[in-house]
Scaffold this active site. Structure first.
Site, PDB file in Angstrom:
ATOM      1  CB  THR A 134      14.166 -20.742  71.051  1.00 41.47           C
ATOM      2  OG1 THR A 134      12.857 -20.300  71.416  1.00 41.47           O
ATOM      3  CG2 THR A 134      14.266 -20.758  69.537  1.00 41.47           C
ATOM      4  CE  LYS A 182      13.123 -17.348  75.049  1.00 45.54           C
ATOM      5  NZ  LYS A 182      14.272 -17.676  74.181  1.00 45.54           N
ATOM      6  CD  GLU A 226      15.655  -9.336  78.850  1.00 46.91           C
ATOM      7  OE1 GLU A 226      16.223 -10.381  79.226  1.00 46.91           O
ATOM      8  OE2 GLU A 226      14.417  -9.231  78.753  1.00 46.91           O
TER       9      GLU A 226
END
Length: 269
Positions: free
Chosen positions: A28, A140, A173
């Protein structure tokens, strides 16, 4: 391979493995004045992810051109690029899947990031841990159910982001961001060899700090390590960096690292 743009009405096959099994990866990117910030990093991420997942995608030049064409008319926004293994049978076997699917879309830029750069973000500890799996750690990939649950719990709080641990209780995270904390000139970030996403902006920051007065250390740490920090920041390719003002009873008024990184990250290309 085929492309689905935000303004097209082309369908996705019901037996596409991205839909059936989350068999794919994505990235992204932030669109600024018609260009995708760090586009080469995003393409490298997709290439490395496809290699690790053994997805035989080869049309990188076409993908690059399509991404740039789609971003061109946009003053600001978000471009998402997905690569799946393509159409397959009912079962898990990937045999015969030689035509990956590529999906591109554009969406508005998240406006709340601007306010958080001034106020600072607040964090809440997520009750949802990330499973440890070295085969998928850092990627990802399209299996994001953990993040969906983390976000669902976050929305039941007043916090801006979630502090996420792995299943062994190590800091990993946030829901949609990576984490750094500073103690003096030492900057710490969680190790991501067992869980988590090695974000584009995380990689960019680590590379930039390697040639700065700061020393970066990737560590296994418990949440209590943040109590000793002088400053905490979060980052992703869209933010791209935001200071954290508070987690639980701990507050961090310092903006030293944030002020050092912000102009570098904002101008990244």
């Amino acid at each position: 391979m085929f492309l689905i743009h935000h303004n097209e009405e082309r369908g996705l096959a019901t037996n596409d493995r991205g839909l059936q099994f989350g068999d794919g990866c994505f990235t992204t990117g932030r669109i600024v004045a018609g260009k995708i910030a760090l586009i080469t990093h995003h393409l490298l991420r997709l290439q490395q992810s496809c290699a690790r997942l053994a997805i035989p995608f080869t049309e990188w030049e076409r993908l690059t051109a399509e991404m740039r064409t789609l971003a061109g008319p946009q003053e600001s926004g978000v471009l998402k690029a997905i690569v799946t293994r393509g159409v397959g049978g009912r079962g898990y076997s990937a045999a015969g899947c030689q035509q990956p699917t590529c999906i591109l879309s554009v969406s508005p830029y998240p406006l709340h990031y601007a306010a958080l750069k001034t106020t600072g973000a607040t964090l809440a500890l997520s009750p949802v841990p990330l499973g440890r799996n070295p085969y998928l750690a850092g990627l990802k990939h399209l299996n994001r159910l953990e993040q969906v649950l983390i976000r669902s719990h976050l929305e039941q709080t007043n916090a801006d982001e979630a502090l996420v641990l792995d299943s062994d209780g190590w800091l990993t995270e946030c829901c949609a961001a990576n984490l750094f904390w500073r103690c003096g000139r030492d900057v710490y970030t969680p190790r991501l060899d067992q869980a988590g996403v090695n974000g584009i902006m995380r990689q960019f920051i680590i590379a930039r700090l390697a040639h700065s007065p700061y020393r970066v250390v990737e560590v296994n740490a418990r949440p209590e390590a943040l109590a000793q920090a002088d400053e905490v920041i979060i980052c992703n390719a869209l933010m791209p960096v935001i200071p954290v003002q508070r987690y639980a009873a701990w507050q961090w008024p310092s903006r030293e690292l944030y002020q050092f990184l912000a102009p570098i990250c904002e101008s990244s290309d």
